[in-house]
Write a protein that holds these residues in place. Structure first.
Motif, PDB file in Angstrom:
ATOM      1  N   THR A 112      -2.288  -3.821   2.173  1.00 28.00           N
ATOM      2  CA  THR A 112      -1.480  -2.891   1.332  1.00 28.00           C
ATOM      3  C   THR A 112      -0.122  -2.259   1.913  1.00 28.00           C
ATOM      4  OG1 THR A 112      -3.621  -2.014   0.155  1.00 28.00           O
ATOM      5  CG2 THR A 112      -1.493  -0.969  -0.562  1.00 28.00           C
ATOM      6  N   HIS A 143      -9.166  -2.266   8.601  1.00 25.42           N
ATOM      7  CA  HIS A 143      -9.358  -3.641   8.773  1.00 25.42           C
ATOM      8  C   HIS A 143      -8.102  -4.424   7.915  1.00 25.42           C
ATOM      9  CE1 HIS A 143     -10.667  -3.228   4.484  1.00 25.42           C
ATOM     10  NE2 HIS A 143     -11.830  -2.431   4.976  1.00 25.42           N
ATOM     11  N   TRP A 157     -10.041  13.725  -3.962  1.00 29.91           N
ATOM     12  CA  TRP A 157      -8.818  13.174  -4.568  1.00 29.91           C
ATOM     13  C   TRP A 157      -7.761  13.931  -5.148  1.00 29.91           C
ATOM     14  CZ3 TRP A 157      -7.293   8.252  -4.660  1.00 29.91           C
ATOM     15  CH2 TRP A 157      -7.845   7.246  -4.273  1.00 29.91           C
ATOM     16  N   GLY A 180      -4.841  -0.278  -3.857  1.00 26.84           N
ATOM     17  CA  GLY A 180      -5.743  -1.467  -4.279  1.00 26.84           C
ATOM     18  C   GLY A 180      -6.221  -1.155  -5.609  1.00 26.84           C
ATOM     19  N   ASP A 215      -8.917  -0.916  -6.877  1.00 22.58           N
ATOM     20  CA  ASP A 215     -10.212   0.076  -6.743  1.00 22.58           C
ATOM     21  C   ASP A 215      -9.693   1.286  -7.041  1.00 22.58           C
ATOM     22  OD1 ASP A 215      -8.675  -0.143  -4.155  1.00 22.58           O
ATOM     23  OD2 ASP A 215     -10.272   0.907  -3.185  1.00 22.58           O
ATOM     24  N   ILE A 216      -8.531   1.602  -6.607  1.00 19.06           N
ATOM     25  CA  ILE A 216      -8.016   3.057  -6.923  1.00 19.06           C
ATOM     26  C   ILE A 216      -6.930   3.295  -7.935  1.00 19.06           C
ATOM     27  CG2 ILE A 216      -8.931   3.802  -4.632  1.00 19.06           C
ATOM     28  CD1 ILE A 216      -6.183   3.833  -3.440  1.00 19.06           C
ATOM     29  N   TYR A 237       1.471  12.690  -1.765  1.00 16.55           N
ATOM     30  CA  TYR A 237       2.775  11.959  -2.014  1.00 16.55           C
ATOM     31  C   TYR A 237       3.776  13.170  -2.322  1.00 16.55           C
ATOM     32  CZ  TYR A 237      -0.156   8.094  -3.047  1.00 16.55           C
ATOM     33  OH  TYR A 237      -1.107   7.239  -2.884  1.00 16.55           O
ATOM     34  N   GLY A 250      -7.825  -5.444   4.913  1.00 14.04           N
ATOM     35  CA  GLY A 250      -7.671  -5.039   3.490  1.00 14.04           C
ATOM     36  C   GLY A 250      -6.581  -3.974   3.508  1.00 14.04           C
ATOM     37  N   HIS A 251      -6.824  -2.861   4.522  1.00 12.50           N
ATOM     38  CA  HIS A 251      -5.835  -1.631   4.631  1.00 12.50           C
ATOM     39  C   HIS A 251      -4.608  -2.264   4.916  1.00 12.50           C
ATOM     40  CE1 HIS A 251      -9.920   0.039   5.865  1.00 12.50           C
ATOM     41  NE2 HIS A 251      -9.532   0.711   4.668  1.00 12.50           N
ATOM     42  N   ILE A 274      -3.345   6.863   1.135  1.00 12.49           N
ATOM     43  CA  ILE A 274      -3.763   7.311   2.494  1.00 12.49           C
ATOM     44  C   ILE A 274      -5.250   6.842   2.603  1.00 12.49           C
ATOM     45  CG2 ILE A 274      -1.915   9.020   2.641  1.00 12.49           C
ATOM     46  CD1 ILE A 274      -3.936  10.969   1.647  1.00 12.49           C
ATOM     47  N   TYR A 275      -5.403   6.365   3.807  1.00 10.11           N
ATOM     48  CA  TYR A 275      -6.784   5.719   3.988  1.00 10.11           C
ATOM     49  C   TYR A 275      -7.748   6.675   4.675  1.00 10.11           C
ATOM     50  CZ  TYR A 275      -3.850   1.738   3.764  1.00 10.11           C
ATOM     51  OH  TYR A 275      -2.676   0.865   3.212  1.00 10.11           O
ATOM     52  N   TYR A 276      -8.965   6.403   4.259  1.00  9.95           N
ATOM     53  CA  TYR A 276     -10.047   7.353   4.524  1.00  9.95           C
ATOM     54  C   TYR A 276     -10.532   7.056   6.207  1.00  9.95           C
ATOM     55  CZ  TYR A 276     -11.547   8.542  -0.075  1.00  9.95           C
ATOM     56  OH  TYR A 276     -11.814   8.892  -1.581  1.00  9.95           O
ATOM     57  N   GLY A 335      -4.604  -6.973  -5.337  1.00  5.65           N
ATOM     58  CA  GLY A 335      -5.868  -7.435  -5.721  1.00  5.65           C
ATOM     59  C   GLY A 335      -6.644  -7.321  -4.154  1.00  5.65           C
ATOM     60  N   TRP A 336      -7.904  -8.020  -4.256  1.00  6.06           N
ATOM     61  CA  TRP A 336      -9.000  -7.818  -3.054  1.00  6.06           C
ATOM     62  C   TRP A 336      -9.114  -9.039  -2.335  1.00  6.06           C
ATOM     63  CZ3 TRP A 336      -9.420  -2.998  -2.681  1.00  6.06           C
ATOM     64  CH2 TRP A 336     -10.690  -2.520  -2.018  1.00  6.06           C
ATOM     65  N   TRP A 337      -9.135  -8.596  -1.046  1.00 10.04           N
ATOM     66  CA  TRP A 337      -9.374  -9.646  -0.063  1.00 10.04           C
ATOM     67  C   TRP A 337     -10.892 -10.103   0.365  1.00 10.04           C
ATOM     68  CZ3 TRP A 337      -6.167 -13.448   1.654  1.00 10.04           C
ATOM     69  CH2 TRP A 337      -4.885 -13.028   1.534  1.00 10.04           C
ATOM     70  N   ASP A 395      -6.401  10.037   5.082  1.00 12.69           N
ATOM     71  CA  ASP A 395      -7.106  10.786   3.944  1.00 12.69           C
ATOM     72  C   ASP A 395      -8.286  11.358   4.714  1.00 12.69           C
ATOM     73  OD1 ASP A 395      -8.419  11.941   1.687  1.00 12.69           O
ATOM     74  OD2 ASP A 395      -8.523  10.235   0.427  1.00 12.69           O
TER      75      ASP A 395
HETATM   76  O1  ME8 Z   1      -9.197   4.880  -1.369  1.00 11.76           O
HETATM   77  N1  ME8 Z   1      -8.670  -5.965   0.007  1.00 11.76           N
HETATM   78  O2  ME8 Z   1      -9.119   5.241   1.015  1.00 11.76           O
HETATM   79  P1  ME8 Z   1      -9.615   3.544   1.507  1.00 11.76           P
HETATM   80  C1  ME8 Z   1      -7.444  -5.399  -0.440  1.00 11.76           C
HETATM   81  N2  ME8 Z   1      -8.474   7.501   0.566  1.00 11.76           N
HETATM   82  N3  ME8 Z   1      -7.195  -4.431  -0.184  1.00 11.76           N
HETATM   83  C2  ME8 Z   1      -8.200  -3.385   0.480  1.00 11.76           C
HETATM   84  C3  ME8 Z   1      -9.263  -3.973   0.777  1.00 11.76           C
HETATM   85  C4  ME8 Z   1      -9.518  -5.443   0.587  1.00 11.76           C
HETATM   86  N4  ME8 Z   1     -10.650  -6.000   0.820  1.00 11.76           N
HETATM   87  N5  ME8 Z   1     -10.223  -3.050   1.167  1.00 11.76           N
HETATM   88  C5  ME8 Z   1      -9.084  -1.921   1.211  1.00 11.76           C
HETATM   89  C6  ME8 Z   1      -9.136   5.431  -0.260  1.00 11.76           C
HETATM   90  N6  ME8 Z   1      -8.015  -2.011   0.754  1.00 11.76           N
HETATM   91  C7  ME8 Z   1      -8.437   6.676  -0.488  1.00 11.76           C
HETATM   92  C8  ME8 Z   1      -6.882   6.553  -1.282  1.00 11.76           C
HETATM   93  S1  ME8 Z   1      -4.689   7.691  -1.885  1.00 11.76           S
HETATM   94  C9  ME8 Z   1      -4.271   9.006  -2.561  1.00 11.76           C
HETATM   95  C10 ME8 Z   1      -6.366   7.818  -1.473  1.00 11.76           C
HETATM   96  C11 ME8 Z   1      -6.866  -1.295   0.770  1.00 11.76           C
HETATM   97  O3  ME8 Z   1      -9.753   3.982   3.015  1.00 11.76           O
HETATM   98  C12 ME8 Z   1      -6.538  -0.879  -0.639  1.00 11.76           C
HETATM   99  O4  ME8 Z   1      -5.351  -0.721  -0.947  1.00 11.76           O
HETATM  100  O5  ME8 Z   1     -10.791   3.239   0.911  1.00 11.76           O
HETATM  101  C13 ME8 Z   1      -7.380   0.145  -1.181  1.00 11.76           C
HETATM  102  O6  ME8 Z   1      -6.958   0.888  -2.297  1.00 11.76           O
HETATM  103  C14 ME8 Z   1      -7.357   0.960   0.137  1.00 11.76           C
HETATM  104  O7  ME8 Z   1      -7.377   0.323   0.919  1.00 11.76           O
HETATM  105  C15 ME8 Z   1      -8.534   1.855   0.035  1.00 11.76           C
HETATM  106  O8  ME8 Z   1      -8.648   2.526   1.261  1.00 11.76           O
END
Ligand code: ME8
Length: 512
Positions: free
Chosen positions: A25, A19, A229, A261, A263-264, A236, A21-22, A11-13, A291-293, A50
């Protein structure tokens, strides 16, 4: 028996706009959800936002609006991004919804009742950008010599009363989990990293804060809000109706796949299973980290002004070209770079040329030489059988690739068949047969139409809109688009619609 498949995105912040990256996934999770639906599974696909925590609170302050109002706006933007990317979610959870708040509090109570939470005081490093506590030994020297988090995020020294989760009690059980269920965590790199992190020893985890207010109150102690967190991971379960064991959606638990991603990965592969173990709840089957973009070789950042809104890419290249590119460019799980040049090449070579031309050539020959009528399936030659043999095994082959989240390999498997079709059409030359052997021409075209039906059916999860159009042109009805339906050949004699190009070549506009 129908298999259940429960897949989630992070769930995205809501501290900033969505963008690419979001979107990435979410697209990958969407492809999984669509694949399992077409395979006949009972799918539940969850995404959302989130919305609590200090990071969001500060972003709202900076924008001069109340946190809830700020979250409402950004969450709506994430939802519209998901819709624009054809993300076929079954529910969109927001952590500010009452159903989530009640559920997260119930989970907290359960963990606390089982003795895994105690009150103490936290003193240590916190990285706001990561919403993560770090140990002194994890910090590294930043560019100006100051200590920063291993992710490069600035850290601050925090000192406040806090509830703690007894994470260290779960170290052995977590290692056992990774050992006994190697499929629990992927890809390999993430798995190794997490295992070595856990082996170094886990400290108990601070799971509440008192220095700000924007969070879910800790049950029984309103001075504290939950660490974001603990709140976020609970989504879920909250979306399924936890703690109501009779809620129909609870049948989807345990989750089949949390896609995240890299990162988490730590939060999903260490904290989350430990919270669940403490609550006595079954563990998810799999966590997989993408992975990361980067963008044209650079990290995406607001200060560089290179943050890519996926909707802008879609406006220029079309949705399916973008969905295809991000999953095709690099083996899923690895890092990748988004460049215009690579996107255009993939579009022109693989979509417009390999697949689009194949369909267009075949369908126009049928339109011109068979009156647009689907020829009967008749005796197959060895070449025909060889080609169709490659198509028949695709559902099974792809199911195995999906099982290990190998989305790029799945695409490569399909492209091998597309390339075989192109070799077949060139070798059989149905355009020449028109003058020498009309019956054989019809047979060859029928083989190609059958192969294209198989290919388009298998590619639906990746490119739903263009493959729907291709299946329309192939005369395949809505009921004939599942993987199981491929086992039954279409009856000949159907009138096919007039062929239309599906993947235009992209030509860079003239620079003036
Ligand atoms: O971490 N490349 O939210 P978030 C690939 N709220 N994937 C990317 C990316 C990139 N450059 N940038 C973002 C959080 N992502 C928490 C999550 S879950 C219970 C809580 C994707 O808004 C990737 O999936 O920072 C990463 O894990 C997610 O966006 C992070 O989104």
């Amino acid at each position: 028996m129908t298999r259940r498949f429960y897949v989630t995105t992070p769930i995205y912040y809501v501290n900033g706009a969505p963008h690419i990256g979001h979107a990435y996934t979410s697209i990958a999770a969407d492809v999984m959800a669509r694949f399992h639906r077409l395979a006949g599974d009972d799918v539940f696909f969850l995404t959302g936002t989130d919305e609590h925590g200090q990071k969001v609170e500060q972003a709202a302050q900076a924008a001069g609006v109340a946190p809830k109002e700020f979250a409402d706006n950004v969450s709506a933007n994430f939802r519209s991004m998901a819709d624009a990317m054809a993300i076929s979610y079954d529910d969109f959870i927001r952590t500010t919804e009452p159903r989530h708040i009640a559920s997260a509090q119930a989970l907290w109570r359960k963990v606390a009742d089982n003795g895994a939470i105690y009150l103490d005081a936290y003193e240590g490093w916190y990285a706001l950008r990561d919403e993560c506590f770090y140990g002194e030994d994890e910090l590294v020297a930043g560019p100006d010599g100051k200590k920063v988090a291993p992710t490069g995020a600035p850290v601050e020294w925090v000192k406040e009363p806090s509830y703690f989760f007894r994470l260290s009690d779960y170290q052995d059980r977590l290692l056992e989990l990774y050992e006994q269920h190697p499929e629990f965590l992927g890809p390999h790199g993430a798995r190794n990293e997490i295992i070595s992190f856990v082996k170094q020893g886990l400290r108990n985890l601070s799971i509440s804060r008192t220095s700000f207010k924007w969070g879910i109150p800790v049950p029984g102690d309103e001075q504290h809000v939950m660490y974001v967190w603990f709140d976020a991971l609970a989504n879920y379960l909250s979306a399924l109706g936890y703690p109501d064991a009779d809620a129909p959606r609870m049948a989807y638990w345990p989750a089949s796949l949390h896609l995240v991603g890299k990162d988490i990965a730590r939060f999903h592969a260490i904290y989350w299973p430990a919270f669940l173990m403490a609550a006595g709840i079954d563990l998810p089957k799999k966590v997989f980290a993408n992975g990361w973009w980067t963008i044209e070789g650079q990290k995406m950042s607001k200060s560089l002004g290179n943050v890519v809104d996926p909707r802008e890419l879609v406006a220029e290249f079309g949705l399916d070209a973008v969905r295809f590119f991000v999953l095709r460019e690099v083996p899923f799980g690895g890092d990748s770079d988004l460049s215009r040049k690579a996107l255009i090449t993939r579009n022109n070579v693989e979509l417009a040329n390999d697949l689009g031309n194949l369909a267009q050539r075949t369908l126009s020959l049928v339109a011109r030489n068979c009156g647009g009528i689907l020829p009967e399936r008749r005796m197959l030659t060895e070449d025909d059988a060889k080609l169709l043999g490659q198509v028949v095994v695709l559902p099974q082959l792809l199911a195995a690739q999906f099982e290990r989240c190998a989305l790029t390999d799945a695409l490569e498997d399909v492209w091998k068949v597309i390339r075989a079709c192109n070799a077949y059409i060139d070798h059989q030359a149905p355009w020449a047969l028109r003058k020498t052997d009309v019956e054989r021409m019809a047979d060859v075209l029928r083989v190609l139409l059958d192969a294209l039906r198989g290919i388009a059916t298998m590619l639906q999860p990746f490119m739903p809109d263009s493959m729907a159009r291709m299946l329309d042109q192939l005369g395949v009805t809505q009921d004939e688009r599942t993987f199981a339906a491929l086992e039954v050949a279409l009856p000949g004699g159907r009138q096919l619609p007039a062929p239309q190009g599906i993947f235009p070549r992209y030509v860079e506009p003239e620079q003036s």
